[in-house]
Motif scaffolding. Structure first.
Motif, PDB file in Angstrom:
ATOM      1  N   VAL A   1       0.868  -1.173   0.000  1.00  0.00           N
ATOM      2  CA  VAL A   1       0.000   0.000   0.000  1.00  0.00           C
ATOM      3  C   VAL A   1       0.906   1.224   0.000  1.00  0.00           C
ATOM      4  O   VAL A   1       1.711   1.415   0.912  1.00  0.00           O
ATOM      5  CB  VAL A   1      -0.925   0.023   1.231  1.00  0.00           C
ATOM      6  N   MET A   2       0.783   2.057  -1.041  1.00  0.00           N
ATOM      7  CA  MET A   2       1.637   3.238  -1.188  1.00  0.00           C
ATOM      8  C   MET A   2       0.814   4.498  -0.990  1.00  0.00           C
ATOM      9  O   MET A   2      -0.297   4.633  -1.518  1.00  0.00           O
ATOM     10  CB  MET A   2       2.274   3.225  -2.580  1.00  0.00           C
ATOM     11  N   SER A   3       1.366   5.421  -0.222  1.00  0.00           N
ATOM     12  CA  SER A   3       0.657   6.668   0.050  1.00  0.00           C
ATOM     13  C   SER A   3       1.655   7.801   0.228  1.00  0.00           C
ATOM     14  O   SER A   3       2.874   7.583   0.275  1.00  0.00           O
ATOM     15  CB  SER A   3      -0.192   6.525   1.320  1.00  0.00           C
TER      16      SER A   3
ATOM     17  N   ALA B   1      -0.421  10.891   4.821  1.00  0.00           N
ATOM     18  CA  ALA B   1      -1.727  10.232   4.732  1.00  0.00           C
ATOM     19  C   ALA B   1      -2.105   9.514   6.020  1.00  0.00           C
ATOM     20  O   ALA B   1      -3.237   9.062   6.177  1.00  0.00           O
ATOM     21  CB  ALA B   1      -1.734   9.237   3.576  1.00  0.00           C
ATOM     22  N   ASN B   2      -1.162   9.377   6.948  1.00  0.00           N
ATOM     23  CA  ASN B   2      -1.411   8.728   8.244  1.00  0.00           C
ATOM     24  C   ASN B   2      -1.906   7.286   8.080  1.00  0.00           C
ATOM     25  O   ASN B   2      -2.855   6.863   8.722  1.00  0.00           O
ATOM     26  CB  ASN B   2      -2.428   9.533   9.067  1.00  0.00           C
ATOM     27  N   ILE B   3      -1.222   6.545   7.214  1.00  0.00           N
ATOM     28  CA  ILE B   3      -1.524   5.127   7.032  1.00  0.00           C
ATOM     29  C   ILE B   3      -0.303   4.334   7.469  1.00  0.00           C
ATOM     30  O   ILE B   3       0.781   4.463   6.881  1.00  0.00           O
ATOM     31  CB  ILE B   3      -1.871   4.807   5.569  1.00  0.00           C
ATOM     32  N   ALA B   4      -0.455   3.518   8.506  1.00  0.00           N
ATOM     33  CA  ALA B   4       0.668   2.726   9.020  1.00  0.00           C
ATOM     34  C   ALA B   4       0.351   1.245   9.080  1.00  0.00           C
ATOM     35  O   ALA B   4       1.258   0.419   9.158  1.00  0.00           O
ATOM     36  CB  ALA B   4       1.069   3.220  10.401  1.00  0.00           C
ATOM     37  N   ASP B   5      -0.937   0.901   9.094  1.00  0.00           N
ATOM     38  CA  ASP B   5      -1.314  -0.513   9.111  1.00  0.00           C
ATOM     39  C   ASP B   5      -2.678  -0.658   8.425  1.00  0.00           C
ATOM     40  O   ASP B   5      -3.295   0.333   8.005  1.00  0.00           O
ATOM     41  CB  ASP B   5      -1.348  -1.068  10.529  1.00  0.00           C
TER      42      ASP B   5
ATOM     43  N   TYR C   1       5.187  -4.689  -4.778  1.00  0.00           N
ATOM     44  CA  TYR C   1       6.308  -4.201  -3.963  1.00  0.00           C
ATOM     45  C   TYR C   1       7.396  -3.538  -4.806  1.00  0.00           C
ATOM     46  O   TYR C   1       7.848  -2.430  -4.503  1.00  0.00           O
ATOM     47  CB  TYR C   1       6.878  -5.389  -3.180  1.00  0.00           C
ATOM     48  N   GLU C   2       7.840  -4.206  -5.868  1.00  0.00           N
ATOM     49  CA  GLU C   2       8.922  -3.663  -6.680  1.00  0.00           C
ATOM     50  C   GLU C   2       8.475  -2.439  -7.466  1.00  0.00           C
ATOM     51  O   GLU C   2       9.205  -1.464  -7.587  1.00  0.00           O
ATOM     52  CB  GLU C   2       9.475  -4.739  -7.623  1.00  0.00           C
TER      53      GLU C   2
ATOM     54  N   ASN D   1       6.107   3.403   1.123  1.00  0.00           N
ATOM     55  CA  ASN D   1       5.455   2.106   1.315  1.00  0.00           C
ATOM     56  C   ASN D   1       4.855   2.108   2.712  1.00  0.00           C
ATOM     57  O   ASN D   1       5.554   1.866   3.698  1.00  0.00           O
ATOM     58  CB  ASN D   1       6.462   0.958   1.171  1.00  0.00           C
ATOM     59  N   ALA D   2       3.552   2.357   2.792  1.00  0.00           N
ATOM     60  CA  ALA D   2       2.912   2.447   4.091  1.00  0.00           C
ATOM     61  C   ALA D   2       2.703   1.074   4.718  1.00  0.00           C
ATOM     62  O   ALA D   2       2.849   0.898   5.929  1.00  0.00           O
ATOM     63  CB  ALA D   2       1.560   3.161   3.956  1.00  0.00           C
ATOM     64  N   ILE D   3       2.359   0.066   3.882  1.00  0.00           N
ATOM     65  CA  ILE D   3       2.108  -1.290   4.376  1.00  0.00           C
ATOM     66  C   ILE D   3       2.662  -2.284   3.365  1.00  0.00           C
ATOM     67  O   ILE D   3       2.385  -2.166   2.158  1.00  0.00           O
ATOM     68  CB  ILE D   3       0.594  -1.564   4.552  1.00  0.00           C
ATOM     69  N   ASP D   4       3.432  -3.255   3.808  1.00  0.00           N
ATOM     70  CA  ASP D   4       3.898  -4.359   2.962  1.00  0.00           C
ATOM     71  C   ASP D   4       3.224  -5.642   3.442  1.00  0.00           C
ATOM     72  O   ASP D   4       3.327  -6.002   4.612  1.00  0.00           O
ATOM     73  CB  ASP D   4       5.417  -4.500   3.027  1.00  0.00           C
TER      74      ASP D   4
END
Length: 291
Positions: free
Chosen positions: A139-141, A145-149, A204-205, A218-221
């Motif tokens: 998840v890319m932001s 954007a306050n996205i961590a999980d 991911y890449e 990359n907020a979430i992998d």
């Protein structure tokens, strides 16, 4: 000789000639069919040429360069595989991912090459070669954007490319998130930059490329090792599938796959299952993902 005798003689001669012609036609048809099969053992649209459905914006897998030529890891790997099969005429054509597999299934293309994840649902439409990539979804932001999980995605607008693994995963797992569907990653990333969506769910890449270009993060992998990428082909082309697999494994065993991976994914952990047998190791936890 009576008229009746003459007529019988003529009829007999005509019948005999017809029999000879029929036998000749049958004997000539068999070699022609055998010759055709020998000239095109893989059932290609055009014998001696492989028509490939791909993507023009999926770095570093498949994309077009400044000259409009297709390049990337999947492109170079498949070209090498085709060469091992004795085919050097490989034509790549860009498609929207949402229609790519259908185009392969209905015979518009010989194969789909675009880091396509192998899933049970997709196997109802097409066949696949053995896998050659596996990995992470991201998840890319923007940093603000306050996205961590995954919990932070509730109530957010999340971009997905229609028909991808990311879309299927998001539909199943991000039930409190508004999904916005796009034809490709470029359109979705533009929407992130403009603020019309909060984040984009992609590979991911590919995310690394956009992070460098636009200052995104990359907020979430999310690990996704259950759908390795494979080459997609129409059902019933067993000879083609077997030849692809044989050439693909040769490319892995002689180190060609490893060289291409190091070229296109510098710094990324090496997935050990695709290395030569004398270098086999446990797959790394951050392998490459597929669409």
């Amino acid at each position: 000789m009576t008229f009746t005798t003459i007529r019988r003689a003529i009829v007999g001669a005509v019948a005999a000639s017809a029999t000879v012609l029929a036998l000749a036609a049958c004997s000539s048809a068999a070699p022609a069919a055998e010759t055709s099969a020998a000239a095109d053992p893989y059932g290609l649209i055009t014998p001696g040429q492989i028509r490939v459905a791909s993507l023009g914006d999926s770095k570093p897998y498949t994309f077009t360069d400044e000259n409009g030529e297709f390049t990337g890891f999947d492109v170079e790997l498949f070209t090498d595989v085709a060469d091992r099969m004795g085919i050097d005429d490989v034509v790549f054509t860009g498609q929207d991912f949402s229609g790519l597999l259908a185009a392969v299934a209905n015979g518009q293309f010989d194969v789909g090459v675009a880091a396509i994840g192998i899933t049970e649902e997709r196997e109802q439409t097409v066949d696949f070669s053995d896998g050659y990539l596996a990995g992470y979804l991201t998840v890319m932001s923007s940093p603000d954007a306050n996205i961590a999980d995954e919990a932070d995605l509730a109530g957010k607008r999340l971009g997905v490319v229609q028909g991808t693994l990311q879309e299927a995963y998001a539909v199943k797992n991000f039930t409190d998130t508004e999904l916005v569907r796009f034809p490709d990653n470029n359109a979705a990333i533009s929407a992130v930059n403009s603020g019309s969506i909060d984040a984009h769910f992609l590979d991911y890449e590919a995310a690394k490329e956009y992070a460098d270009q636009y200052g995104l993060e990359n907020a979430i992998d999310i690990p996704s090792f259950d759908a390795p990428a494979g080459f997609a082909i129409a059902k019933g082309k067993d000879a083609f599938k077997d030849a692809l697999n044989e050439a693909l494994h040769e490319a892995m065993e002689d180190g060609t796959w490893k060289e291409l991976y190091q070229k296109w994914f510098p710094g990324s952990p090496m997935p050990g299952q695709y290395l030569p047998s004398d270098e086999q190791q446990t797959p790394a936890p951050t392998d490459t993902a597929s669409d």
